[in-house]
Design an enzyme around this catalytic site. Sequence first.
Site, PDB file in Angstrom:
ATOM      1  N   TYR A  57       1.488  50.762  45.699  1.00 14.38           N
ATOM      2  CA  TYR A  57       2.776  50.521  45.028  1.00 14.38           C
ATOM      3  C   TYR A  57       2.698  49.224  44.206  1.00 14.38           C
ATOM      4  O   TYR A  57       3.041  49.196  43.025  1.00 14.38           O
ATOM      5  CB  TYR A  57       3.863  50.440  46.091  1.00 14.38           C
ATOM      6  CG  TYR A  57       5.262  50.137  45.599  1.00 14.38           C
ATOM      7  CD1 TYR A  57       6.064  51.137  45.063  1.00 14.38           C
ATOM      8  CD2 TYR A  57       5.794  48.855  45.707  1.00 14.38           C
ATOM      9  CE1 TYR A  57       7.361  50.870  44.645  1.00 14.38           C
ATOM     10  CE2 TYR A  57       7.088  48.572  45.291  1.00 14.38           C
ATOM     11  CZ  TYR A  57       7.870  49.586  44.766  1.00 14.38           C
ATOM     12  OH  TYR A  57       9.161  49.303  44.348  1.00 14.38           O
ATOM     13  N   SER A  81       8.614  45.681  40.244  1.00 14.37           N
ATOM     14  CA  SER A  81       8.984  45.098  41.542  1.00 14.37           C
ATOM     15  C   SER A  81       8.303  43.749  41.666  1.00 14.37           C
ATOM     16  O   SER A  81       7.212  43.547  41.109  1.00 14.37           O
ATOM     17  CB  SER A  81       8.490  46.007  42.668  1.00 14.37           C
ATOM     18  OG  SER A  81       8.523  45.303  43.897  1.00 14.37           O
TER      19      SER A  81
HETATM   20  N1  LIG Z   1      15.679  48.688  45.957  1.00 13.31           N
HETATM   21  C1  LIG Z   1      14.812  47.707  45.865  1.00 13.31           C
HETATM   22  O1  LIG Z   1      14.872  46.728  46.620  1.00 13.31           O
HETATM   23  C2  LIG Z   1      13.731  47.736  44.833  1.00 13.31           C
HETATM   24  C3  LIG Z   1      12.921  46.607  44.721  1.00 13.31           C
HETATM   25  C4  LIG Z   1      11.935  46.589  43.771  1.00 13.31           C
HETATM   26  C5  LIG Z   1      11.751  47.658  42.932  1.00 13.31           C
HETATM   27  N2  LIG Z   1      12.550  48.761  43.071  1.00 13.31           N
HETATM   28  C6  LIG Z   1      12.292  49.873  42.140  1.00 13.31           C
HETATM   29  O2  LIG Z   1      13.519  50.310  41.591  1.00 13.31           O
HETATM   30  C7  LIG Z   1      13.405  51.678  41.236  1.00 13.31           C
HETATM   31  C8  LIG Z   1      14.603  52.435  41.792  1.00 13.31           C
HETATM   32  O3  LIG Z   1      14.538  52.397  43.191  1.00 13.31           O
HETATM   33  P1  LIG Z   1      15.850  52.391  44.114  1.00 13.31           P
HETATM   34  O4  LIG Z   1      15.806  51.177  44.933  1.00 13.31           O
HETATM   35  O5  LIG Z   1      17.036  52.648  43.277  1.00 13.31           O
HETATM   36  O6  LIG Z   1      15.518  53.598  45.103  1.00 13.31           O
HETATM   37  P2  LIG Z   1      16.095  55.079  45.209  1.00 13.31           P
HETATM   38  O7  LIG Z   1      17.576  55.043  45.361  1.00 13.31           O
HETATM   39  O8  LIG Z   1      15.279  55.746  46.249  1.00 13.31           O
HETATM   40  O9  LIG Z   1      15.767  55.702  43.788  1.00 13.31           O
HETATM   41  C9  LIG Z   1      14.525  56.266  43.451  1.00 13.31           C
HETATM   42  C10 LIG Z   1      14.760  57.244  42.334  1.00 13.31           C
HETATM   43  O10 LIG Z   1      13.506  57.800  41.938  1.00 13.31           O
HETATM   44  C11 LIG Z   1      13.661  59.199  41.855  1.00 13.31           C
HETATM   45  N3  LIG Z   1      12.411  59.887  42.158  1.00 13.31           N
HETATM   46  C12 LIG Z   1      11.630  59.737  43.253  1.00 13.31           C
HETATM   47  N4  LIG Z   1      10.597  60.607  43.202  1.00 13.31           N
HETATM   48  C13 LIG Z   1      10.738  61.307  42.043  1.00 13.31           C
HETATM   49  C14 LIG Z   1      10.019  62.361  41.442  1.00 13.31           C
HETATM   50  N5  LIG Z   1       8.915  62.886  42.002  1.00 13.31           N
HETATM   51  N6  LIG Z   1      10.452  62.850  40.251  1.00 13.31           N
HETATM   52  C15 LIG Z   1      11.583  62.361  39.674  1.00 13.31           C
HETATM   53  N7  LIG Z   1      12.295  61.361  40.196  1.00 13.31           N
HETATM   54  C16 LIG Z   1      11.892  60.851  41.376  1.00 13.31           C
HETATM   55  C17 LIG Z   1      14.697  59.551  42.908  1.00 13.31           C
HETATM   56  O11 LIG Z   1      15.356  60.769  42.570  1.00 13.31           O
HETATM   57  P3  LIG Z   1      15.144  62.184  43.300  1.00 13.31           P
HETATM   58  O12 LIG Z   1      14.850  61.908  44.732  1.00 13.31           O
HETATM   59  O13 LIG Z   1      16.433  62.877  43.043  1.00 13.31           O
HETATM   60  O14 LIG Z   1      14.011  62.813  42.556  1.00 13.31           O
HETATM   61  C18 LIG Z   1      15.670  58.390  42.772  1.00 13.31           C
HETATM   62  O15 LIG Z   1      16.603  58.651  41.740  1.00 13.31           O
HETATM   63  C19 LIG Z   1      12.066  52.162  41.776  1.00 13.31           C
HETATM   64  O16 LIG Z   1      11.128  52.206  40.727  1.00 13.31           O
HETATM   65  C20 LIG Z   1      11.694  51.107  42.796  1.00 13.31           C
HETATM   66  O17 LIG Z   1      10.303  50.995  42.932  1.00 13.31           O
HETATM   67  C21 LIG Z   1      13.540  48.831  43.992  1.00 13.31           C
END
Ligand SMILES: NC(=O)c1ccc[n+]([C@@H]2O[C@H](COP(=O)([O-])OP(=O)(O)OC[C@H]3O[C@@H](n4cnc5c(N)ncnc54)[C@H](OP(=O)(O)O)[C@@H]3O)[C@@H](O)[C@H]2O)c1
Length: 259
Positions: A164, A149
């Site tokens: 984080y 991130s």
């Molecule tokens: N969206 C943004 O703006 C943004 C910005 C910077 C970085 N990111 C990074 O991008 C990545 C994906 O995030 P996203 O935005 O796509 O959010 P998201 O839709 O909430 O996805 C998060 C994923 O992580 C999984 N997860 C969470 N806790 C878990 C656990 N204990 N065990 C296994 N899986 C787990 C969730 O699946 P389950 O709930 O089914 O387990 C879900 O598939 C993350 O690493 C986040 O930090 C996102």
Amino acid sequence: MDSDRMPAALRRFDLTGRVAIVTGASSGLGETLAETLSAAGARVALVARRYDRLAKLADRIDGLAVEADLLDAAVVDAVVPQVADRLGPPEILINAAGTIFSHERAEDETLDAIRQTTDLNLIAPFRLAQAVFPHMVAAGRGAVVNVSSISGRVGVPGIPQASYAATKLGLSGLTAELAVQWARHHIRVNTVAPGFFRSEITDSLYDEERSAAWLRRNTPLPLEAGPEDIAGAVLWLCGDAARYVTGQTIVVDGGWTAR
Ligand SMILES: NC(=O)c1ccc[n+]([C@@H]2O[C@H](COP(=O)([O-])OP(=O)(O)OC[C@H]3O[C@@H](n4cnc5c(N)ncnc54)[C@H](OP(=O)(O)O)[C@@H]3O)[C@@H](O)[C@H]2O)c1
């Protein structure tokens, strides 16, 4: 396009026959990344806790759903052997699962929240990379892509996320070190650092007018990014198109950190 007619430069994005593991594949960026790798020819193992969502995606892309809570170290250790047994040796690992556990200011974050954040965002990716290593050595190639991130690079005013941010910068350190240690096996390790993307963890920011306006003001490119906007960078890093790229953190943020 018929792959025989594809220009050589495009063929280097082809992942036909490679087994990939994508964590966080039940939603958001991970789900789109899994679909993208599958479209490029990979057989994809989908890892997260929500099995129903993984199973639907597995049906769509002929992948393998692996229900796993990556906060549980024993469960993490079981992921790669299961994938290797059912799909074959993994040559691609995408560590996309991650979340913010605490919305407290840094001085108030609990030890539990700090530990959970570290377990999911940093330790699980490291353990999974260790587990795919022997398979990649045997294959003579491999690509690991961690999803970090921009908060691992800059502080984000108004959205407290100290642990984080620490884990996300930790991924970049891990990336550089693994890249150097594993380069001689042709295993490349890179990180993509997204800025703001609409997903389950950021939906409310986009839906409230005040925070949406703040996002627009701070993002030089006048676009609302969705998961598909990270997919090109990850696809590039997975395939031979990036065979000379390792140890890097590639920022995909609409210019947020360029200001
Ligand atoms: N969206 C943004 O703006 C943004 C910005 C910077 C970085 N990111 C990074 O991008 C990545 C994906 O995030 P996203 O935005 O796509 O959010 P998201 O839709 O909430 O996805 C998060 C994923 O992580 C999984 N997860 C969470 N806790 C878990 C656990 N204990 N065990 C296994 N899986 C787990 C969730 O699946 P389950 O709930 O089914 O387990 C879900 O598939 C993350 O690493 C986040 O930090 C996102």
